[in-house]
Scaffold this active site. Structure first.
Site, short mmCIF file in Angstrom:
data_model
loop_
_atom_site.label_atom_id
_atom_site.label_comp_id
_atom_site.label_asym_id
_atom_site.label_seq_id
_atom_site.Cartn_x
_atom_site.Cartn_y
_atom_site.Cartn_z
CG PHE A 138 -1.88 1.17 1.20
CD1 PHE A 138 -3.01 1.15 0.39
CD2 PHE A 138 -1.64 2.31 1.96
CE1 PHE A 138 -3.88 2.22 0.34
CE2 PHE A 138 -2.50 3.40 1.91
CZ PHE A 138 -3.63 3.35 1.10
CG ASP A 223 5.43 3.75 1.74
OD1 ASP A 223 5.43 4.40 2.80
OD2 ASP A 223 4.41 3.59 1.03
CE LYS A 252 -1.01 5.79 7.74
NZ LYS A 252 -0.66 5.08 6.52
C1 PLP Z 1 -0.96 5.38 5.05
C2 PLP Z 1 0.04 4.96 4.06
C3 PLP Z 1 0.24 5.67 2.86
C4 PLP Z 1 -0.67 6.78 2.43
O1 PLP Z 1 -0.59 7.89 3.25
P1 PLP Z 1 -1.71 9.04 3.16
O2 PLP Z 1 -1.25 10.05 4.15
O3 PLP Z 1 -3.02 8.39 3.50
O4 PLP Z 1 -1.70 9.54 1.77
C5 PLP Z 1 1.29 5.29 2.05
N1 PLP Z 1 2.10 4.27 2.38
C6 PLP Z 1 1.93 3.57 3.50
C7 PLP Z 1 2.89 2.48 3.83
C8 PLP Z 1 0.91 3.88 4.39
O5 PLP Z 1 0.72 3.16 5.50
#
Ligand code: PLP
Length: 402
Positions: A138, A223, A252
């Site tokens: 994700f 990421d 986050k």
């Molecule tokens: C939450 C998340 C995203 C997306 O972040 P947003 O602030 O919702 O755009 C991308 N990568 C990972 C691993 C995430 O957990």
């Protein structure tokens, strides 16, 4: 005149892209929240790994209020002191030489994916454009990031998907070897897959990705939107694994609850982004940066980072005991305060029911897919709050499996 919003108003006024639980907390302190009627909730969700210092941490409140009286926003036609302080802090505490500030994880990843494509384009030529990512991964909800992400349900039905993206199996180096070649510009990976069920990468897997990228002159992108910023007990998960990426995205927890994100990279790679290549109106917003700096200084202290391991142990001990008592979990896994409890048959599809039972018992938690309970509390949640939350989880599980 006076009107109090309720859960039903969500369905009236908001696009139904979410199905929020039936309570509306109006106040929070540490890892406790209260709704308008004064019902108390213990927070094991932490705003999905965002409120790393709990709710209304005094240092963040102070930073927000102090900056609110000075200047909020200038745009990137001008720079501002909080953004420069935050960027310097990130450079001094990580592998990075350069920082791009933005407001969400998806936006940071969008920047990262454009950067790796542009770097390969400028340094090697147009043929080098393949991005390898992983099934179940994700990376956000923009069209590029859902395409790089490994859950087709998020990218289907929106027209032609961007090309040049291939998906390998997480924790399976051979599946990467089968895809990687000299056309590959980057490999993108979450060191701990979050949304798809809290799955940590094996250390050999990340080390192997680093080697494969080096062999093929491809960039390695981590990421760390969910697993970074203190979540594992290290400032970033890459430090714990001892594998240094070329590009890292963080969001986050970095804002402690204020919308903020960043993409980190080196001078060598960052040089292909010049004036006008990329941008974001809110990126480096003064208010967000001031809160972000306070959050990162606090999260990065040894006091906070060193406290993560004992909290992890406490969570694990309780979850394993509850798993045994009710036969609900097949595995408890994760690192630091990013913990997943995989539901055993016959509860494997009942994550959402457990979420609902928990809120009835005064506990907020998360799922990661239908079959995994996810715990991403504040890094400074107190042992007493953990104990109380586990009593409530016990009662919630008794409703489902008792
Ligand atoms: C939450 C998340 C995203 C997306 O972040 P947003 O602030 O919702 O755009 C991308 N990568 C990972 C691993 C995430 O957990």
């Amino acid at each position: 005149m006076s009107w109090t919003p309720s859960r039903a108003d969500f369905d009236t006024y908001m696009l139904p892209t979410y199905a929020p639980q039936n309570v509306i907390p109006v106040r929070g302190e540490g890892s406790r929240l209260w709704d308008r009627e004064g019902r108390e909730f213990i927070d094991f969700a932490g705003g999905i790994a965002v409120n790393a210092l709990g709710h209304c941490h005094p240092r963040l409140v102070e930073a927000l209020k102090a900056q609110a009286d000075k200047v909020w926003h200038l745009s990137n036609v001008y720079t501002n002191e909080p953004a420069l302080r935050l960027a310097r802090w990130l450079v001094e505490h990580t592998f990075a030489d350069k920082v791009f500030l933005c407001s969400s994880g998806g936006e940071a990843n969008e920047a990262a994916f454009k950067l790796v494509r542009r770097y390969a384009h400028d340094m090697h030529g147009e043929h080098k454009q393949k991005i390898i990512s992983f099934r179940q991964a994700f990376h956000g909800r923009t069209f590029f990031t859902v395409s790089v992400g490994g859950q087709p349900k998020y990218s289907q039905g929106f027209g032609p998907v961007p090309g040049g993206i291939e998906h390998a199996e997480f924790n399976d180096l051979d599946s990467v070897r089968a895809l990687i070649d000299d056309q590959t510009c980057a490999v993108v990976v979450e060191p701990i897959q979050g949304e798809s069920g809290v799955r940590p990468a094996d250390p050999e897997f990340l080390r192997g990705l680093r080697e494969l990228c080096d062999q093929h002159q491809a960039l390695l992108v981590f990421d760390e939107v969910q697993c970074g910023a203190g979540r594992t007990g290290s400032l970033y998960a890459y430090m714990e694994y001892g594998v240094v990426p070329d590009v890292l995205t963080t969001a986050k927890a970095i804002g402690g609850g204020f919308p903020l994100a960043a993409m980190l990279t080196t001078d060598e790679i960052g040089k292909v982004f010049v004036v006008g290549t990329h941008g974001s109106t809110y990126g480096g917003n003064a208010l967000a940066s001031a809160v972000g700096l306070a959050a990162m200084e606090t999260i990065g202290s040894s006091e906070v980072l060193d406290g993560v391991a004992s909290r992890h142990a406490l969570f694990r001990r309780h979850l394993e005991a509850l798993g045994e008592r009710y036969g609900v979990f097949s595995q408890v896994r994760g690192k630091g305060l990013l913990i997943g409890a995989e539901l055993a048959e016959p509860y494997a599809e009942r994550g959402r029911d457990i979420l609902e039972a928990s809120i009835e018992e005064g506990l907020m938690l998360l799922v990661a897919g239908p079959g995994v309970l996810r715990f991403t509390p504040s890094l400074v949640i107190t042992p007493a709050e953990i104990e109380e939350g586990m009593v409530r989880l016990d009662r919630a599980l008794a409703r489902i499996a008792g």
